[in-house]
Design an enzyme around this catalytic site. Structure first.
Site, mmCIF file in Angstrom:
data_model
loop_
_atom_site.group_PDB
_atom_site.id
_atom_site.type_symbol
_atom_site.label_atom_id
_atom_site.label_comp_id
_atom_site.label_asym_id
_atom_site.label_seq_id
_atom_site.Cartn_x
_atom_site.Cartn_y
_atom_site.Cartn_z
ATOM 1 N N GLN A 183 45.824 36.664 45.386
ATOM 2 C CA GLN A 183 45.215 37.208 46.604
ATOM 3 C C GLN A 183 46.139 38.201 47.322
ATOM 4 O OE1 GLN A 183 44.006 34.133 49.430
ATOM 5 N NE2 GLN A 183 43.703 35.637 51.054
ATOM 6 N N GLU B 297 40.690 25.500 50.608
ATOM 7 C CA GLU B 297 40.399 25.872 51.989
ATOM 8 C C GLU B 297 39.269 24.992 52.492
ATOM 9 O OE1 GLU B 297 41.922 30.411 52.756
ATOM 10 O OE2 GLU B 297 39.809 30.196 52.266
ATOM 11 N N THR C 183 34.241 28.333 43.968
ATOM 12 C CA THR C 183 34.016 27.882 45.333
ATOM 13 C C THR C 183 33.117 26.653 45.208
ATOM 14 O OG1 THR C 183 34.053 30.184 46.071
ATOM 15 C CG2 THR C 183 33.139 28.567 47.612
ATOM 16 N N HIS D 239 43.669 29.160 62.264
ATOM 17 C CA HIS D 239 43.915 29.662 60.907
ATOM 18 C C HIS D 239 44.334 31.137 60.958
ATOM 19 C CE1 HIS D 239 43.469 30.317 56.614
ATOM 20 N NE2 HIS D 239 42.529 31.218 56.809
ATOM 21 N N LYS E 1 39.990 34.697 44.917
ATOM 22 C CA LYS E 1 38.943 33.808 45.439
ATOM 23 C C LYS E 1 37.833 33.534 44.427
ATOM 24 C CE LYS E 1 40.248 33.768 49.900
ATOM 25 N NZ LYS E 1 40.447 32.542 50.683
ATOM 26 N N ASP F 104 32.001 34.999 53.404
ATOM 27 C CA ASP F 104 32.971 34.072 53.991
ATOM 28 C C ASP F 104 33.552 34.683 55.268
ATOM 29 O OD1 ASP F 104 34.324 31.684 54.126
ATOM 30 O OD2 ASP F 104 35.953 32.314 52.813
ATOM 31 N N GLU G 208 48.924 27.045 55.075
ATOM 32 C CA GLU G 208 49.387 26.715 56.421
ATOM 33 C C GLU G 208 50.229 25.438 56.431
ATOM 34 O OE1 GLU G 208 46.253 27.457 59.696
ATOM 35 O OE2 GLU G 208 45.100 27.456 57.843
ATOM 36 N N ASP H 159 36.805 26.685 49.573
ATOM 37 C CA ASP H 159 37.009 28.055 49.087
ATOM 38 C C ASP H 159 38.382 28.104 48.407
ATOM 39 O OD1 ASP H 159 37.057 30.783 48.687
ATOM 40 O OD2 ASP H 159 37.626 31.235 50.757
ATOM 41 N N GLU I 257 36.333 24.274 54.557
ATOM 42 C CA GLU I 257 35.333 25.077 55.261
ATOM 43 C C GLU I 257 34.008 24.327 55.322
ATOM 44 O OE1 GLU I 257 34.988 29.215 54.350
ATOM 45 O OE2 GLU I 257 37.006 29.366 53.483
ATOM 46 N N ARG J 258 46.856 32.090 46.017
ATOM 47 C CA ARG J 258 47.530 32.915 47.029
ATOM 48 C C ARG J 258 48.348 34.040 46.432
ATOM 49 N NH1 ARG J 258 44.259 31.703 51.080
ATOM 50 N NH2 ARG J 258 44.335 29.502 51.654
HETATM 51 CA CA LIG Z 1 37.976 31.282 53.050
HETATM 52 MG MG LIG Z 2 36.405 30.738 46.464
#
Ligand SMILES: [Ca+2]
Ligand SMILES: [Mg+2]
Ligand SMILES: [Ca+2]
Ligand SMILES: [Mg+2]
Ligand code: NI
Lengths: 418, 418
Positions: B242, B201, B259, B136, B255, B129, B366, B235, B203, B239
């Site tokens: 993480q 996320e 996914t 971002h 993470k 990733d 965000e 993804d 992506e 938080r």
């Molecule tokens: Ca990511």
């Molecule tokens: Mg993931």
């Protein structure tokens, strides 16, 4: 009294009948890969044993797990292990007498190890690398965070780890191409070229046996049932690339150019006589990391380097698997606490295994203090590895009249492409 | 003039004849997985087309690449692509007339999409990733590094990335179990329990076609030849987990619980009409990242969330693939500069694709500024995702009378195990 096999095994051999580690090999350059078991100077070809109908117990009867090499075959082996009908004793009990008394089968199924090509023992789905030696962590911390606060607050609370690159895991003996990449800028522009700081990392790694379903964690007290066995591992590292890229998402190209593992998976069962207490953990771990029995294994580890300009290798460091702060089972349970699924054949590196002494440090970063000190091996001086240098890791446990060993995990650094 | 197929395709369909994306499906619950191509509301069963002998060109004749699903089949498809005999035009030219005129074959090989089960389109060896949106990166930097110096010195020099977890990549529609784990200590002891900060996320991801050999880098100007196509990717991120675990080795369990990718791989060739200039890079990239033609693709991206308490979803953010600072080809070339080998089917995520506007931010971190602001979607208020919330990502390019789309990439958060 030590077990004995009808096959002669020297007391210093890494592969007595007490070990019987699992591997994958080709007897001839053009044969198909097949699973085997190391015994003394021989490889026992499990596909021949299976074809001869010797695996006639309830679990292995008609199973094709020794005929093919793929994820699912390891999964079957793992099933044996989970049911406490261990791989080792199955092979031992079903094959010893028949093999001893059947010359034709012996001829077909026992191949001299020096004649075979050893391959990766498993198909590695994912590779994870932990950071579980307090000595390694503290040394890195002193170098990069400063001596005031070398170890992060989270380190004592959880086994820190990152995802590694599975595609570039190679078998012992494979050359390692010096990586090219960027390093920290000197006069405004990043360095670009062959890495100037290629290092080894002395590690061991768990090979996952039975996996777990996505969304379902493995209980800490069942975690050992998910470990098929251990290998030696060299997590080659390019320190200049690593340090420049690593903030904020961790190591990437500084690691992914190659990781070497040893060919033979030594089962936890074979290591059981060498189990020892794990270090006391303070603060005590959270309940999901608290195990009824918390153990390490007393495995002596050595790093030898054969510098390009020498014919012989020099002993560079000695360490021991027992120095790990976080146990193998804590690593595995932590890995799945979020529901992450492990699959048979996954590789879980311990992180660099440094001990408390100056000669027990598991990488050149620590041994040379990131190039501040120069090492001399029989007159060859080094800060980091030069092209042509070969690194040989080995590990073994000394029993009463026998040795349980991992063989070697070696690789030579070769020049970057132009 | 727009290409037309004999199969009726609505102008808003994501899958007109200009697209023909690749996927893997089961026509019946008990059938074996097989490759297919989306066209309008149908899936074209490539195994039936191959069995009928329709692939009679020099490359595909007698190839079993459409009969089985595995690494090597994608590799063959990729070969087509590399030789500029594209997957799309092969399928189109060889099958259109025959299919149109053969009712029995049409019946067998065109399966209504709403009747099939879609599976992961590739066997993912490794998942990487990236972190390639400056918006971002800057937003995360302002939150966690402070507004003085939000973007690291290395970010403008190389496409930052980390290795992700391949085992937990799932196909659109799979439920995501809320991960359990540790969070930052409050009164001395770390939080432990279900994550309180589950996020999405937005992506996209490249699917690698032909790989490269270990030790041999891919030249930046050939990098596009190694990309089979693109998918949408969510993804999922926890938080709290993480942020507590991430120093010093990067994201791990925050993470690896899941996914999600969309089922259809849209080839770069189908996206070519929507290519646009990549942003000017300052400082200029090092030579190994400097491309003769540096392009992005104008792909409109949307995030919809269906809150647990609602029947309908709300539009939460809009962004665009063209906001990437580092191009897909720069990502791929960088990934291999150290000699790391890519394999067919590898997944290379772009990183969260945020744009410059407040409604173009690609994650709740965000959008809610790490929970400082509350969002309201039709009256449902959220800082992070609740159990039962469903996140639906979509992407499309508007052509003249047709749409090239990616379908959807969706997943619902379900409660942690007790
Ligand atoms: Ca990511
Ligand atoms: Mg993931
Ligand atoms: Ca390591
Ligand atoms: Mg490595
Ligand atoms: Ni695989």
């Amino acid at each position: 009294m030590a077990l004995k096999s009808f096959i002669e095994v020297h007391p210093d051999s890494h592969f007595p009948i007490q070990n019987l580690p699992y591997g994958v090999f080709k007897p001839q350059p053009n044969s198909s890969p097949r699973p085997g078991v190391a015994i003394g100077d021989y490889v026992l070809d499990l596909s021949e044993i299976a074809s001869a109908g010797l695996f006639d117990g309830p679990l292995l009867n008609n199973s094709d797990c020794f005929l093919q090499v793929r994820h699912s075959s390891l999964s079957t082996l793992s099933l044996l292990f989970r049911r406490r009908l261990s791989f080792r004793s199955q092979v031992e009990e079903t094959t010893e007498p028949t093999l001893r008394d059947n010359a034709a089968l012996r001829q077909k199924s026992l191949v001299p190890m020096n004649k075979v090509e050893l391959l990766l023992p498993v198909a590695i789905g994912d590779y994870t690398d932990f950071f579980s030696s307090i000595h390694h962590t503290r040394n890195c911390g002193i170098m990069f965070r400063g001596p005031q606060n070398p170890v992060g607050e989270n380190w004592y609370r959880l086994p820190i780890a990152y995802h590694g690159r599975a595609s570039s895991v190679v078998i012992s003996g494979t050359d390692i191409v010096r990586p090219r990449g960027q390093g920290h800028p000197i006069d405004g522009t990043p360095y670009f070229g062959p890495s100037l700081k290629v290092d080894f990392e002395l590690e061991m790694a768990s090979i996952v046996g039975p996996g777990n379903e996505l969304g379902k964690s493995v209980d800490i007290n069942n975690a050992a049932d998910h470990i098929f066995g251990l290998v030696m591992m060299n997590d080659w590292s390019a320190r200049d690339i690593q340090f420049w890229e690593t903030v904020p998402l961790g190591p990437f190209l500084g690691k992914s150019f190659g990781t070497t593992i040893s060919p033979w998976v030594v089962t936890l069962e074979a290591l059981e006589p060498f189990a020892c207490d794990a270090p006391k953990q303070d603060p005590p771990p959270l309940p999901y990391l608290t195990e009824k029995v918390s153990k390490n294994y007393d495995v002596s580890l050595e790093v030898h380097v054969k510098p390009a300009e020498h014919k012989d290798s020099s002993l560079v460091a000695r360490s021991n698997l027992k120095h790990l702060y976080w146990t193998l089972t804590q690593q595995l349970a932590h890995h799945t606490i979020n529901g992450c699924n492990l699959r048979p054949g996954d590789l879980l590196g311990t992180g660099t295994i440094s001990g408390p002494d100056p000669d027990s440090l598991g990488c050149l970063l620590e041994l040379t203090w990131n190039g501040e000190k120069e090492l001399s091996w029989n007159g060859a001086t080094r800060k980091y590895l030069e092209d042509g240098d070969e690194v040989i890791l080995s590990g073994y446990c000394k029993g009463d009249g026998y040795t349980i060993g991992f063989g070697t995990c070696s690789g030579k650094v070769v020049p970057s492409p132009q």
